[in-house]
Design a protein around this motif. Structure first.
Motif, PDB file in Angstrom:
ATOM      1  N   GLY A  54       0.817  -1.214   0.000  1.00 13.05           N
ATOM      2  CA  GLY A  54       0.000   0.000   0.000  1.00 13.05           C
ATOM      3  C   GLY A  54       0.846   1.257   0.000  1.00 13.05           C
ATOM      4  N   LEU A  55       1.963   1.226   0.736  1.00 12.83           N
ATOM      5  CA  LEU A  55       2.856   2.388   0.773  1.00 12.83           C
ATOM      6  C   LEU A  55       3.490   2.638  -0.590  1.00 12.83           C
ATOM      7  CD1 LEU A  55       4.267   4.580   2.421  1.00 12.83           C
ATOM      8  CD2 LEU A  55       6.018   2.904   3.043  1.00 12.83           C
ATOM      9  N   LEU A  56       3.946   1.574  -1.251  1.00 15.74           N
ATOM     10  CA  LEU A  56       4.520   1.732  -2.590  1.00 15.74           C
ATOM     11  C   LEU A  56       3.483   2.273  -3.580  1.00 15.74           C
ATOM     12  CD1 LEU A  56       6.720  -1.487  -2.964  1.00 15.74           C
ATOM     13  CD2 LEU A  56       7.519   0.880  -2.925  1.00 15.74           C
ATOM     14  N   ALA A  57       2.246   1.769  -3.490  1.00 14.62           N
ATOM     15  CA  ALA A  57       1.183   2.266  -4.370  1.00 14.62           C
ATOM     16  C   ALA A  57       0.900   3.736  -4.094  1.00 14.62           C
ATOM     17  CB  ALA A  57      -0.084   1.425  -4.186  1.00 14.62           C
ATOM     18  N   THR A  58       0.911   4.132  -2.823  1.00 13.83           N
ATOM     19  CA  THR A  58       0.696   5.535  -2.466  1.00 13.83           C
ATOM     20  C   THR A  58       1.774   6.423  -3.063  1.00 13.83           C
ATOM     21  OG1 THR A  58      -0.345   4.887  -0.372  1.00 13.83           O
ATOM     22  CG2 THR A  58       0.449   7.149  -0.549  1.00 13.83           C
ATOM     23  N   LEU A  59       3.035   6.021  -2.898  1.00 13.46           N
ATOM     24  CA  LEU A  59       4.142   6.806  -3.436  1.00 13.46           C
ATOM     25  C   LEU A  59       4.069   6.890  -4.963  1.00 13.46           C
ATOM     26  CD1 LEU A  59       7.067   5.490  -1.189  1.00 13.46           C
ATOM     27  CD2 LEU A  59       5.873   7.684  -1.013  1.00 13.46           C
ATOM     28  N   GLY A  60       3.725   5.773  -5.604  1.00 11.29           N
ATOM     29  CA  GLY A  60       3.640   5.774  -7.059  1.00 11.29           C
ATOM     30  C   GLY A  60       2.544   6.682  -7.582  1.00 11.29           C
ATOM     31  N   PHE A  82       3.522   4.713 -12.017  1.00 10.53           N
ATOM     32  CA  PHE A  82       2.609   3.605 -12.298  1.00 10.53           C
ATOM     33  C   PHE A  82       3.314   2.251 -12.115  1.00 10.53           C
ATOM     34  CE2 PHE A  82       0.323   6.754 -15.234  1.00 10.53           C
ATOM     35  CZ  PHE A  82      -0.557   7.119 -14.219  1.00 10.53           C
ATOM     36  N   ALA A  83       4.615   2.199 -12.409  1.00  9.32           N
ATOM     37  CA  ALA A  83       5.370   0.965 -12.166  1.00  9.32           C
ATOM     38  C   ALA A  83       5.410   0.650 -10.670  1.00  9.32           C
ATOM     39  CB  ALA A  83       6.787   1.105 -12.722  1.00  9.32           C
ATOM     40  N   LEU A  84       5.553   1.685  -9.834  1.00  7.28           N
ATOM     41  CA  LEU A  84       5.547   1.485  -8.381  1.00  7.28           C
ATOM     42  C   LEU A  84       4.185   0.984  -7.900  1.00  7.28           C
ATOM     43  CD1 LEU A  84       7.533   4.611  -7.098  1.00  7.28           C
ATOM     44  CD2 LEU A  84       8.272   2.210  -7.085  1.00  7.28           C
ATOM     45  N   VAL A  85       3.122   1.450  -8.531  1.00  3.51           N
ATOM     46  CA  VAL A  85       1.783   0.969  -8.176  1.00  3.51           C
ATOM     47  C   VAL A  85       1.669  -0.529  -8.472  1.00  3.51           C
ATOM     48  CG1 VAL A  85      -0.691   1.178  -8.610  1.00  3.51           C
ATOM     49  CG2 VAL A  85       0.729   3.224  -8.558  1.00  3.51           C
ATOM     50  N   GLY A  86       2.155  -0.946  -9.630  1.00  6.02           N
ATOM     51  CA  GLY A  86       2.145  -2.369  -9.956  1.00  6.02           C
ATOM     52  C   GLY A  86       2.960  -3.181  -8.978  1.00  6.02           C
ATOM     53  N   LEU A  87       4.110  -2.645  -8.567  1.00 10.13           N
ATOM     54  CA  LEU A  87       4.962  -3.321  -7.590  1.00 10.13           C
ATOM     55  C   LEU A  87       4.236  -3.480  -6.256  1.00 10.13           C
ATOM     56  CD1 LEU A  87       7.881  -4.376  -7.036  1.00 10.13           C
ATOM     57  CD2 LEU A  87       8.437  -2.058  -6.271  1.00 10.13           C
ATOM     58  N   THR A 131      -9.025  13.552 -10.157  1.00  8.30           N
ATOM     59  CA  THR A 131      -9.739  12.305  -9.848  1.00  8.30           C
ATOM     60  C   THR A 131      -8.771  11.207  -9.443  1.00  8.30           C
ATOM     61  OG1 THR A 131     -11.493  12.903 -11.405  1.00  8.30           O
ATOM     62  CG2 THR A 131     -11.364  10.598 -10.736  1.00  8.30           C
ATOM     63  N   LEU A 132      -7.637  11.104 -10.152  1.00 12.06           N
ATOM     64  CA  LEU A 132      -6.655  10.089  -9.782  1.00 12.06           C
ATOM     65  C   LEU A 132      -6.035  10.369  -8.421  1.00 12.06           C
ATOM     66  CD1 LEU A 132      -4.695   9.110 -13.037  1.00 12.06           C
ATOM     67  CD2 LEU A 132      -6.597   7.956 -11.927  1.00 12.06           C
ATOM     68  N   CYS A 133      -6.088  11.630  -7.967  1.00 12.39           N
ATOM     69  CA  CYS A 133      -5.602  11.932  -6.618  1.00 12.39           C
ATOM     70  C   CYS A 133      -6.424  11.195  -5.557  1.00 12.39           C
ATOM     71  CB  CYS A 133      -5.643  13.435  -6.359  1.00 12.39           C
ATOM     72  SG  CYS A 133      -4.381  14.375  -7.249  1.00 12.39           S
ATOM     73  N   LEU A 134      -7.683  10.892  -5.864  1.00 13.28           N
ATOM     74  CA  LEU A 134      -8.498  10.118  -4.926  1.00 13.28           C
ATOM     75  C   LEU A 134      -7.909   8.732  -4.705  1.00 13.28           C
ATOM     76  CD1 LEU A 134     -12.098  11.024  -6.172  1.00 13.28           C
ATOM     77  CD2 LEU A 134     -10.923  11.905  -4.149  1.00 13.28           C
ATOM     78  N   LEU A 135      -7.251   8.186  -5.733  1.00 13.45           N
ATOM     79  CA  LEU A 135      -6.637   6.868  -5.581  1.00 13.45           C
ATOM     80  C   LEU A 135      -5.509   6.899  -4.559  1.00 13.45           C
ATOM     81  CD1 LEU A 135      -6.478   5.671  -9.311  1.00 13.45           C
ATOM     82  CD2 LEU A 135      -8.294   5.315  -7.630  1.00 13.45           C
ATOM     83  N   VAL A 136      -4.852   8.059  -4.422  1.00 17.12           N
ATOM     84  CA  VAL A 136      -3.812   8.197  -3.392  1.00 17.12           C
ATOM     85  C   VAL A 136      -4.429   7.981  -2.014  1.00 17.12           C
ATOM     86  CG1 VAL A 136      -2.079   9.723  -2.387  1.00 17.12           C
ATOM     87  CG2 VAL A 136      -2.517   9.797  -4.853  1.00 17.12           C
ATOM     88  N   VAL A 137      -5.616   8.531  -1.813  1.00 17.16           N
ATOM     89  CA  VAL A 137      -6.317   8.363  -0.539  1.00 17.16           C
ATOM     90  C   VAL A 137      -6.644   6.890  -0.305  1.00 17.16           C
ATOM     91  CG1 VAL A 137      -8.363   9.000   0.796  1.00 17.16           C
ATOM     92  CG2 VAL A 137      -7.259  10.689  -0.699  1.00 17.16           C
ATOM     93  N   PHE A 138      -7.137   6.202  -1.336  1.00 15.20           N
ATOM     94  CA  PHE A 138      -7.469   4.778  -1.189  1.00 15.20           C
ATOM     95  C   PHE A 138      -6.218   3.968  -0.829  1.00 15.20           C
ATOM     96  CE2 PHE A 138     -10.970   5.543  -4.554  1.00 15.20           C
ATOM     97  CZ  PHE A 138     -11.778   6.110  -3.578  1.00 15.20           C
ATOM     98  N   ALA A 139      -5.092   4.267  -1.485  1.00 12.73           N
ATOM     99  CA  ALA A 139      -3.856   3.545  -1.188  1.00 12.73           C
ATOM    100  C   ALA A 139      -3.384   3.822   0.234  1.00 12.73           C
ATOM    101  CB  ALA A 139      -2.768   3.931  -2.197  1.00 12.73           C
TER     102      ALA A 139
END
Length: 381
Positions: free
Chosen positions: A274-280, A297-302, A357-365
């Motif tokens: 979750g932390l890696l996805a947040t940073l990505g 986006f690569a960090l999100v996949g990781l 809108t994609l900033c909301l995904l940061v909150v979810f992560a």
């Protein structure tokens, strides 16, 4: 079952997962071309994404019954050929209504294939005698990477949408035809838990985390290329490479996922993911440039690669709930996030813009990072 036949059944199941991923990668890579070719807004494109999701959701509950009645091999192969054929239809669509109808058919075929191939993989895993499900999903990710890469190459060669889809669908069809001869044919009635079930209170935390993980993953699949092209100003070829970067890191981590979980434990694996996805996601949205966003986006996949396998495994071991039912409960909300998240992102893009809108995904992560330890520990005690 003889070892050679079982090995061939595993190879066939892996090939089917690969082919399904290849189709999804092809679909994702062509979305910017559908959008540009028909002059669609983010919201209008989201109607097609929503149709793809609804087609899958409507057909999924029926497929479990069909697989139990006719065997998972028959249903898997039939759905696979239907998916390969229907994936050509969006490229032939002359307007938005036709694109929505084509997406509905393709989504229904994909939903049927998803349920039936996972049922078949479960039967292969049971016969194999040790957990091997992660390897099947790794081949799905590898297929997604290959589909996106193949589309990117054909785009670079200035091949049109329809010829690109025709070549991809023909390749998928040939792969499914070969796999059909080796696929495990088990006509025993499917176990309880292969369908959807409403989450109970004891497992609601796991279900919500699964929804968030798959919502972010679904958004990455459908919106990565469009974000890179429309927000960062990347070329179409570079935009497709962004989705490929996400798929590549996820594929590598899924092949090594069992080792990582054994070393770190489930809770820490999910928290660090979750932390890696947040940073990505933060990097992609706060530094909207082609290279930095692709790295993000690569960090999100990781980070997300092993999240869902960890959550499914934990659900299967939750005290007081049968394993198959626990997995079905988290799958209910998880698939809702995976299938319905992308069109919701599109509608949000029309209202606020794609980047906010994609900033909301940061909150979810961040939520995944913050609560994963507390959710996973009580689930298994």
């Amino acid at each position: 079952m003889r070892h050679r036949n079982l090995l061939l059944a595993r190879v066939a199941a892996s090939a089917i997962f690969f082919g399904n991923g290849f189709g999804i990668g092809t679909w994702a890579a062509q979305l910017p071309r559908f959008k540009a070719g028909l002059g669609l807004s983010d919201g209008e494109l989201s109607l097609a994404l929503l149709a793809f999701a609804l087609g899958a959701i409507v057909l999924m509950p029926v497929v479990g019954f069909l697989a139990a009645r006719w065997g998972s091999r028959v249903v898997t192969v039939t759905a696979a050929f239907a998916f390969a054929a229907s994936l050509l239809l969006p490229g032939l669509s002359p307007s938005l209504p036709y694109l929505v109808a084509a997406a509905l058919l393709a989504g229904a075929s994909n939903g049927a294939m998803d349920v039936s191939m996972n049922t078949n993989a479960t039967e292969v895993e049971r016969a194999w005698g040790v957990p091997i499900m992660s390897s099947f999903h790794a081949f799905f990710s590898l297929g997604g990477l290959s589909g996106a890469a193949a589309s990117g190459l054909l785009i670079a060669l200035d091949v049109g949408v329809v010829p690109t889809l025709l070549l991809s669908c023909a390749g998928m069809g040939l792969l499914f035809l070969i796999a059909a001869f080796w696929a495990l044919d088990n006509r025993e009635r499917a176990e309880a838990g292969h369908g959807f079930a409403l989450p109970r209170l004891e497992i609601m935390g796991l279900a919500v985390l699964t929804l968030l993980c798959l919502l972010v993953e679904g958004a990455m699949v459908d919106w990565t290329a469009i974000y890179l092209q429309t927000v960062t100003g990347a070329t179409l070829e570079f935009a497709v490479a962004g989705f490929a970067a996400f798929s590549l890191t996820m594929t590598i981590c899924r092949f090594t996922g069992d080792f990582v979980v054994r070393r770190l434990g489930r809770a820490l694996t999910l928290r660090l993911g979750g932390l890696l996805a947040t940073l990505g996601l933060a990097l992609a949205t706060l530094a909207p440039f082609p290279v930095s966003a692709t790295i993000g986006f690569a960090l999100v996949g990781l980070g997300l690669a092993n999240a869902v396998p960890v959550l499914f495994s934990t659900a299967g071991e939750t005290k007081g709930i049968p394993p198959s039912m626990g997995v079905a409960m988290v799958a209910t909300m998880g698939y809702a996030g995976l299938l319905l998240g992308p069109p919701l992102i599109g509608f949000g893009g029309d209202l606020m813009g794609l980047r906010p809108t994609l900033c909301l995904l940061v909150v979810f992560a961040l939520v995944i990072t913050a609560v994963s330890g507390r959710v996973l520990r009580p689930a298994t005690v």
